[in-house]
Motif scaffolding. Sequence first.
Motif, PDB file in Angstrom:
ATOM      1  N   THR A   2       0.944  -0.946   0.048  1.00 17.96           N
ATOM      2  CA  THR A   2       0.010  -0.262   0.279  1.00 17.96           C
ATOM      3  C   THR A   2       0.762   0.977   0.032  1.00 17.96           C
ATOM      4  N   HIS A   3       1.464   1.274   1.023  1.00 14.57           N
ATOM      5  CA  HIS A   3       2.807   2.540   0.628  1.00 14.57           C
ATOM      6  C   HIS A   3       3.344   2.826  -0.270  1.00 14.57           C
ATOM      7  N   THR A   4       3.814   1.387  -1.257  1.00 18.20           N
ATOM      8  CA  THR A   4       4.675   1.006  -2.543  1.00 18.20           C
ATOM      9  C   THR A   4       3.336   2.391  -3.225  1.00 18.20           C
ATOM     10  N   ALA A   5       2.234   1.990  -3.513  1.00 16.17           N
ATOM     11  CA  ALA A   5       0.819   2.080  -4.143  1.00 16.17           C
ATOM     12  C   ALA A   5       0.981   3.562  -4.248  1.00 16.17           C
ATOM     13  N   ARG A   6       0.569   4.313  -2.797  1.00 15.93           N
ATOM     14  CA  ARG A   6       0.777   5.658  -2.481  1.00 15.93           C
ATOM     15  C   ARG A   6       1.926   6.640  -2.423  1.00 15.93           C
ATOM     16  N   ARG A   7       3.439   5.889  -2.637  1.00 18.39           N
ATOM     17  CA  ARG A   7       4.259   6.285  -3.316  1.00 18.39           C
ATOM     18  C   ARG A   7       4.344   6.282  -4.563  1.00 18.39           C
ATOM     19  N   LEU A   8       3.897   6.199  -5.601  1.00 19.07           N
ATOM     20  CA  LEU A   8       3.625   5.528  -7.012  1.00 19.07           C
ATOM     21  C   LEU A   8       2.856   6.580  -7.120  1.00 19.07           C
ATOM     22  N   LEU A   9       1.680   7.129  -6.422  1.00 20.63           N
ATOM     23  CA  LEU A   9       0.815   8.126  -7.359  1.00 20.63           C
ATOM     24  C   LEU A   9       1.397   9.086  -6.565  1.00 20.63           C
ATOM     25  N   GLU A  10       1.852   9.218  -6.225  1.00 23.71           N
ATOM     26  CA  GLU A  10       2.918  11.125  -5.190  1.00 23.71           C
ATOM     27  C   GLU A  10       3.728  11.377  -6.102  1.00 23.71           C
ATOM     28  N   ARG A  11       4.460  10.039  -6.684  1.00 24.29           N
ATOM     29  CA  ARG A  11       5.775  10.538  -6.824  1.00 24.29           C
ATOM     30  C   ARG A  11       5.472  11.584  -8.560  1.00 24.29           C
ATOM     31  N   ALA A  70     -14.419  -0.074  -8.637  1.00 24.94           N
ATOM     32  CA  ALA A  70     -14.638   1.014  -7.543  1.00 24.94           C
ATOM     33  C   ALA A  70     -14.492   2.135  -7.995  1.00 24.94           C
ATOM     34  N   TYR A  71     -12.690   2.978  -8.139  1.00 21.15           N
ATOM     35  CA  TYR A  71     -12.513   3.997  -9.006  1.00 21.15           C
ATOM     36  C   TYR A  71     -13.219   5.030  -9.785  1.00 21.15           C
ATOM     37  N   PHE A  72     -13.769   4.540 -11.379  1.00 21.56           N
ATOM     38  CA  PHE A  72     -13.764   4.815 -11.935  1.00 21.56           C
ATOM     39  C   PHE A  72     -15.730   4.851 -11.314  1.00 21.56           C
ATOM     40  N   THR A  73     -16.186   4.596 -11.129  1.00 19.52           N
ATOM     41  CA  THR A  73     -17.590   3.904 -10.402  1.00 19.52           C
ATOM     42  C   THR A  73     -17.407   5.579  -9.413  1.00 19.52           C
ATOM     43  N   ALA A  74     -16.486   5.832  -8.922  1.00 25.45           N
ATOM     44  CA  ALA A  74     -16.822   7.224  -7.641  1.00 25.45           C
ATOM     45  C   ALA A  74     -17.036   8.274  -8.610  1.00 25.45           C
ATOM     46  N   LEU A  75     -15.081   8.023  -9.867  1.00 26.31           N
ATOM     47  CA  LEU A  75     -15.621   9.362 -10.642  1.00 26.31           C
ATOM     48  C   LEU A  75     -16.564   9.712 -11.850  1.00 26.31           C
ATOM     49  N   GLY A 124      -5.159   0.211 -20.815  1.00 20.70           N
ATOM     50  CA  GLY A 124      -5.488  -0.988 -19.500  1.00 20.70           C
ATOM     51  C   GLY A 124      -5.692   0.162 -18.177  1.00 20.70           C
ATOM     52  N   PRO A 125      -7.040  -0.225 -17.736  1.00 25.71           N
ATOM     53  CA  PRO A 125      -8.026   0.642 -16.686  1.00 25.71           C
ATOM     54  C   PRO A 125      -7.265   0.684 -15.213  1.00 25.71           C
ATOM     55  N   SER A 126      -5.984  -0.220 -15.011  1.00 29.86           N
ATOM     56  CA  SER A 126      -5.497   0.122 -13.872  1.00 29.86           C
ATOM     57  C   SER A 126      -3.647   0.876 -14.385  1.00 29.86           C
ATOM     58  N   ASP A 127      -3.655   1.432 -15.601  1.00 32.53           N
ATOM     59  CA  ASP A 127      -3.197   2.615 -15.987  1.00 32.53           C
ATOM     60  C   ASP A 127      -3.388   3.548 -16.093  1.00 32.53           C
ATOM     61  N   VAL A 128      -4.971   3.915 -16.286  1.00 38.15           N
ATOM     62  CA  VAL A 128      -5.490   5.055 -16.332  1.00 38.15           C
ATOM     63  C   VAL A 128      -5.219   5.640 -15.069  1.00 38.15           C
ATOM     64  N   VAL A 129      -6.295   4.837 -14.316  1.00 36.63           N
ATOM     65  CA  VAL A 129      -6.178   5.325 -12.912  1.00 36.63           C
ATOM     66  C   VAL A 129      -5.207   6.327 -12.359  1.00 36.63           C
ATOM     67  N   GLU A 176      -8.137   6.858  -1.207  1.00 36.13           N
ATOM     68  CA  GLU A 176      -7.409   5.614  -1.073  1.00 36.13           C
ATOM     69  C   GLU A 176      -8.440   4.614  -2.130  1.00 36.13           C
ATOM     70  N   ALA A 177      -8.743   4.798  -2.602  1.00 34.46           N
ATOM     71  CA  ALA A 177      -9.824   4.012  -4.421  1.00 34.46           C
ATOM     72  C   ALA A 177      -8.512   3.632  -5.101  1.00 34.46           C
ATOM     73  N   ALA A 178      -8.081   4.992  -5.243  1.00 30.36           N
ATOM     74  CA  ALA A 178      -7.357   5.402  -6.202  1.00 30.36           C
ATOM     75  C   ALA A 178      -5.041   4.087  -6.227  1.00 30.36           C
ATOM     76  N   THR A 179      -5.586   4.548  -4.592  1.00 31.92           N
ATOM     77  CA  THR A 179      -4.570   3.602  -3.880  1.00 31.92           C
ATOM     78  C   THR A 179      -4.558   2.104  -4.363  1.00 31.92           C
ATOM     79  N   GLN A 180      -5.604   1.644  -3.590  1.00 35.19           N
ATOM     80  CA  GLN A 180      -6.407   0.251  -3.906  1.00 35.19           C
ATOM     81  C   GLN A 180      -5.749  -0.191  -5.167  1.00 35.19           C
TER      82      GLN A 180
END
Length: 218
Positions: A2-11, A70-75, A124-129, A176-180
Amino acid sequence: MTHTARRLLERTTRELAPDPGSNPLVPLIARGEAGRSALAALALEQRWVIPADRRAFLHLAERSDPEPAAYFTALAEGEALAAEHLKTFTAACGVDETRADTYAPLPGCQTYPAYVAWLALNAGPSDVVLALAANFSAWGGYCATIAEALRTRYGFADESCAFFDFFAEPAPALDEAATQAVRTALDRGTLNESRARQYAHALQTYEAMFWATLGEHT
């Protein structure tokens, strides 16, 4: 992870932050120097962007695994709410339904939603997130600036600023949905970080085109 995913998003968000000079219109709005016609044009262009993005997000949700879905539905749900707020802002700009219905959108402003639609069909959906999460940070900052200026420079009532308030507010559940979604993709080895960064860079470029085009025509 989870921390790695969050760091990737932040970076990714930090590294792809737009050049401050890439948006000529928002600083004018912030100083109260943009005419009301510019605000009306912004509202009219967003009338095209919001429903297009909502449909793209719903399509991405349909072709995604549960976490990115879940992320795209929230969007998509957020876009539906934003569309209601946009009606109030559009009316406050003095735009009636006849003018709104006959407005011809500017191609340079609609390149962004066209690319989001392309991503919905091809990426790819995850790439789009990852790409969208990086882009939304800049959009939220612009909206915060505009919301403040509408109140302090243009005398708009709170309800007329709700469209921009909505996007400017922190969205911890969405983050959080993006991180997940990113974490799951990293766990499964399905995230193409290089491709996601290409998508994010293109989104930033097309967003800059949106603002530049709007500034040139108002």
